[in-house]
Design a protein around this motif. Structure first.
Motif, PDB file in Angstrom:
ATOM      1  N   PHE A  84       0.678  -1.022   0.055  1.00 47.75           N
ATOM      2  CA  PHE A  84      -0.021  -0.041  -0.058  1.00 47.75           C
ATOM      3  C   PHE A  84       0.891   1.083   0.015  1.00 47.75           C
ATOM      4  O   PHE A  84       1.897   1.186   0.493  1.00 47.75           O
ATOM      5  N   ASP A  85       0.472   2.264  -0.639  1.00 40.58           N
ATOM      6  CA  ASP A  85       1.212   3.590  -0.585  1.00 40.58           C
ATOM      7  C   ASP A  85       0.978   4.019   0.609  1.00 40.58           C
ATOM      8  O   ASP A  85       0.191   4.133   1.490  1.00 40.58           O
ATOM      9  N   LEU A  92      -0.818  -1.111  -4.409  1.00 46.48           N
ATOM     10  CA  LEU A  92       0.158  -1.015  -5.345  1.00 46.48           C
ATOM     11  C   LEU A  92       0.084  -2.289  -5.667  1.00 46.48           C
ATOM     12  O   LEU A  92       0.394  -3.313  -4.964  1.00 46.48           O
ATOM     13  N   ASN A  93       0.269  -2.522  -7.207  1.00 46.21           N
ATOM     14  CA  ASN A  93       0.309  -3.718  -7.819  1.00 46.21           C
ATOM     15  C   ASN A  93       1.968  -4.077  -8.225  1.00 46.21           C
ATOM     16  O   ASN A  93       2.456  -3.199  -8.286  1.00 46.21           O
ATOM     17  N   ASN A  94       2.266  -5.309  -8.703  1.00 41.87           N
ATOM     18  CA  ASN A  94       3.351  -5.451  -9.185  1.00 41.87           C
ATOM     19  C   ASN A  94       3.809  -4.560 -10.458  1.00 41.87           C
ATOM     20  O   ASN A  94       2.997  -4.518 -11.318  1.00 41.87           O
ATOM     21  N   GLY A  95       4.914  -3.733 -10.311  1.00 38.02           N
ATOM     22  CA  GLY A  95       5.215  -2.745 -11.226  1.00 38.02           C
ATOM     23  C   GLY A  95       4.731  -1.578 -11.189  1.00 38.02           C
ATOM     24  O   GLY A  95       4.950  -0.631 -12.056  1.00 38.02           O
ATOM     25  N   PHE A 102       6.144   2.906   0.502  1.00 37.05           N
ATOM     26  CA  PHE A 102       4.965   1.664   0.555  1.00 37.05           C
ATOM     27  C   PHE A 102       5.132   0.992   1.748  1.00 37.05           C
ATOM     28  O   PHE A 102       6.130   1.155   2.537  1.00 37.05           O
ATOM     29  N   ARG A 103       4.095   0.472   2.212  1.00 29.68           N
ATOM     30  CA  ARG A 103       4.006  -0.270   3.548  1.00 29.68           C
ATOM     31  C   ARG A 103       3.477  -1.690   3.158  1.00 29.68           C
ATOM     32  O   ARG A 103       2.619  -1.967   2.325  1.00 29.68           O
ATOM     33  N   ILE A 104       4.117  -2.640   3.822  1.00 29.41           N
ATOM     34  CA  ILE A 104       3.874  -4.106   3.528  1.00 29.41           C
ATOM     35  C   ILE A 104       2.790  -4.587   4.547  1.00 29.41           C
ATOM     36  O   ILE A 104       2.723  -4.150   5.600  1.00 29.41           O
ATOM     37  N   ASP A 105       1.879  -5.101   3.866  1.00 31.26           N
ATOM     38  CA  ASP A 105       0.773  -5.879   4.629  1.00 31.26           C
ATOM     39  C   ASP A 105       0.318  -7.295   4.242  1.00 31.26           C
ATOM     40  O   ASP A 105       0.056  -7.551   3.183  1.00 31.26           O
ATOM     41  N   ALA A 106       0.771  -8.184   5.252  1.00 33.21           N
ATOM     42  CA  ALA A 106       0.688  -9.429   5.152  1.00 33.21           C
ATOM     43  C   ALA A 106      -0.640 -10.097   5.563  1.00 33.21           C
ATOM     44  O   ALA A 106      -0.969 -11.279   5.497  1.00 33.21           O
ATOM     45  N   VAL A 166       6.069 -12.598  -5.575  1.00 30.66           N
ATOM     46  CA  VAL A 166       7.009 -11.620  -5.875  1.00 30.66           C
ATOM     47  C   VAL A 166       6.265 -10.320  -6.331  1.00 30.66           C
ATOM     48  O   VAL A 166       5.414 -10.326  -7.054  1.00 30.66           O
ATOM     49  N   LYS A 167       6.428  -9.020  -5.834  1.00 31.56           N
ATOM     50  CA  LYS A 167       6.242  -7.754  -6.187  1.00 31.56           C
ATOM     51  C   LYS A 167       7.226  -6.983  -6.156  1.00 31.56           C
ATOM     52  O   LYS A 167       8.127  -6.853  -5.238  1.00 31.56           O
ATOM     53  N   THR A 168       7.360  -6.086  -7.366  1.00 27.64           N
ATOM     54  CA  THR A 168       8.435  -5.216  -7.490  1.00 27.64           C
ATOM     55  C   THR A 168       7.560  -3.654  -7.414  1.00 27.64           C
ATOM     56  O   THR A 168       6.829  -3.509  -8.407  1.00 27.64           O
ATOM     57  N   ILE A 169       8.244  -2.940  -6.676  1.00 26.23           N
ATOM     58  CA  ILE A 169       7.815  -1.390  -6.587  1.00 26.23           C
ATOM     59  C   ILE A 169       8.927  -0.359  -6.773  1.00 26.23           C
ATOM     60  O   ILE A 169      10.090  -0.665  -6.085  1.00 26.23           O
ATOM     61  N   TYR A 170       8.796   0.605  -7.403  1.00 28.37           N
ATOM     62  CA  TYR A 170      10.045   1.621  -7.687  1.00 28.37           C
ATOM     63  C   TYR A 170       9.560   2.898  -6.915  1.00 28.37           C
ATOM     64  O   TYR A 170       8.227   3.401  -6.841  1.00 28.37           O
ATOM     65  N   VAL A 171      10.322   3.331  -5.918  1.00 26.45           N
ATOM     66  CA  VAL A 171       9.868   4.422  -4.970  1.00 26.45           C
ATOM     67  C   VAL A 171      10.905   5.652  -5.562  1.00 26.45           C
ATOM     68  O   VAL A 171      12.119   5.461  -5.524  1.00 26.45           O
TER      69      VAL A 171
END
Length: 278
Positions: A84-85, A92-95, A102-106, A166-171
């Motif tokens: 999540f932003d 946020l989706n992959n790419g 971003f924040r990780i939510d499991a 797997v997810k890839t995020i650009y900040v």
């Protein structure tokens, strides 16, 4: 315990236990209107115990105590992880690309093993280089805001055969890295060096990561055209030439006529002179 006591104990990943009890459970099972459904879906370790007693009144009171029990565990099998932003809260989706982090939510799953790797742009090598300070285990709810390309992996620690999520995020806001990240899942995956080569060829990469081809200026063969005045003059010249030729034809015809008349006059004079001589 009356007509049976059902006890359910749930222990979470932090080893915190809680119990839920249902009294007169066997009597409720015999009642058509009783709600005896038990639904527990949270991850954790479960113990279920049904305790009851049977008293025999044949001669003297004899009570026998019974217990039926079993254990089971609930785990997140697909290791789903949500990103999540960090400011807007948008998923946020992959790419995807974000400037806020971003924040990780499991999804309340504490058992998957989360790994985060960060890469930064290496201008000298025209590509990406791993930032070793950000390559390790992450935790649920952790936030990342520094610029870079992050690869988040969620492993199932109970089944090695399952592929990690797997997810890839650009900040950040670099257009090259934005285009690189957005095209990770496309049919044409660009390397950093390829994107830089496209820019050198005149391509434009927008802030949104869109790649725009350069405008090609086409050249056509020069076509000589006459001005209206020249066209008019040419037409007049052609008309004059035609009229001149026509004039010559008339003159030739008239000249021929004159020659015929003169020849006739000569013949007549000769005939008259011959007649007089006779």
């Amino acid at each position: 315990m009356k007509h049976g006591e059902l006890i359910i104990r749930h222990t979470d990943s932090e080893n915190v236990a809680e119990e839920v009890k249902y009294s007169d459970y066997l009597a409720a099972l015999a009642s058509p209107g009783a709600d005896t459904a038990i639904q527990l879906f949270e991850e954790g370790d479960y113990e279920v115990h049904l305790d009851y007693a049977i008293t025999d009144y044949d001669g003297w009171d004899s009570t026998t105590y019974y217990q039926t029990s079993f254990k089971f565990k609930i785990r997140n099998a697909n290791c789903m992880v949500y990103i999540f932003d960090s400011k807007s809260g948008t998923e946020l989706n992959n790419g995807d690309v974000t400037e806020n982090g971003f924040r990780i939510d499991a999804a309340k799953s504490s058992y998957p093993k989360l790994q985060v790797k960060k890469e930064i742009l290496n201008n000298t090598e025209n590509g990406l280089v791993e930032d070793t300070r950000f390559n390790g285990v992450a935790s649920d709810g952790e936030t990342f805001t520094d610029e870079g390309i992050y690869t988040i992996k969620a492993f199932n620690r109970y089944d090695d055969k399952l592929e990690p999520a797997v997810k890839t995020i650009y900040v950040g806001s670099n257009n090259i890295l934005t285009a690189y990240t957005k095209n990770l899942n496309s049919s044409k995956h660009y390397e950093i060096s390829e994107l830089n080569a496209l820019v050198d060829k005149g391509y434009t990469i927008t802030d949104d990561g869109d790649i725009i081809e350069p405008v090609v200026e086409t050249t056509t063969a020069d076509i000589t055209t006459s001005s209206p005045e020249a066209t008019s003059d040419a037409a007049n010249s052609t008309t004059a030439s035609v009229k001149k030729n026509e004039s010559k034809s008339v003159l030739l015809i008239v000249g021929g006529g004159i020659g015929v008349v003169a020849l006739g006059g000569i013949i007549a004079t000769v005939l008259r002179k011959k007649k007089n001589d006779e």
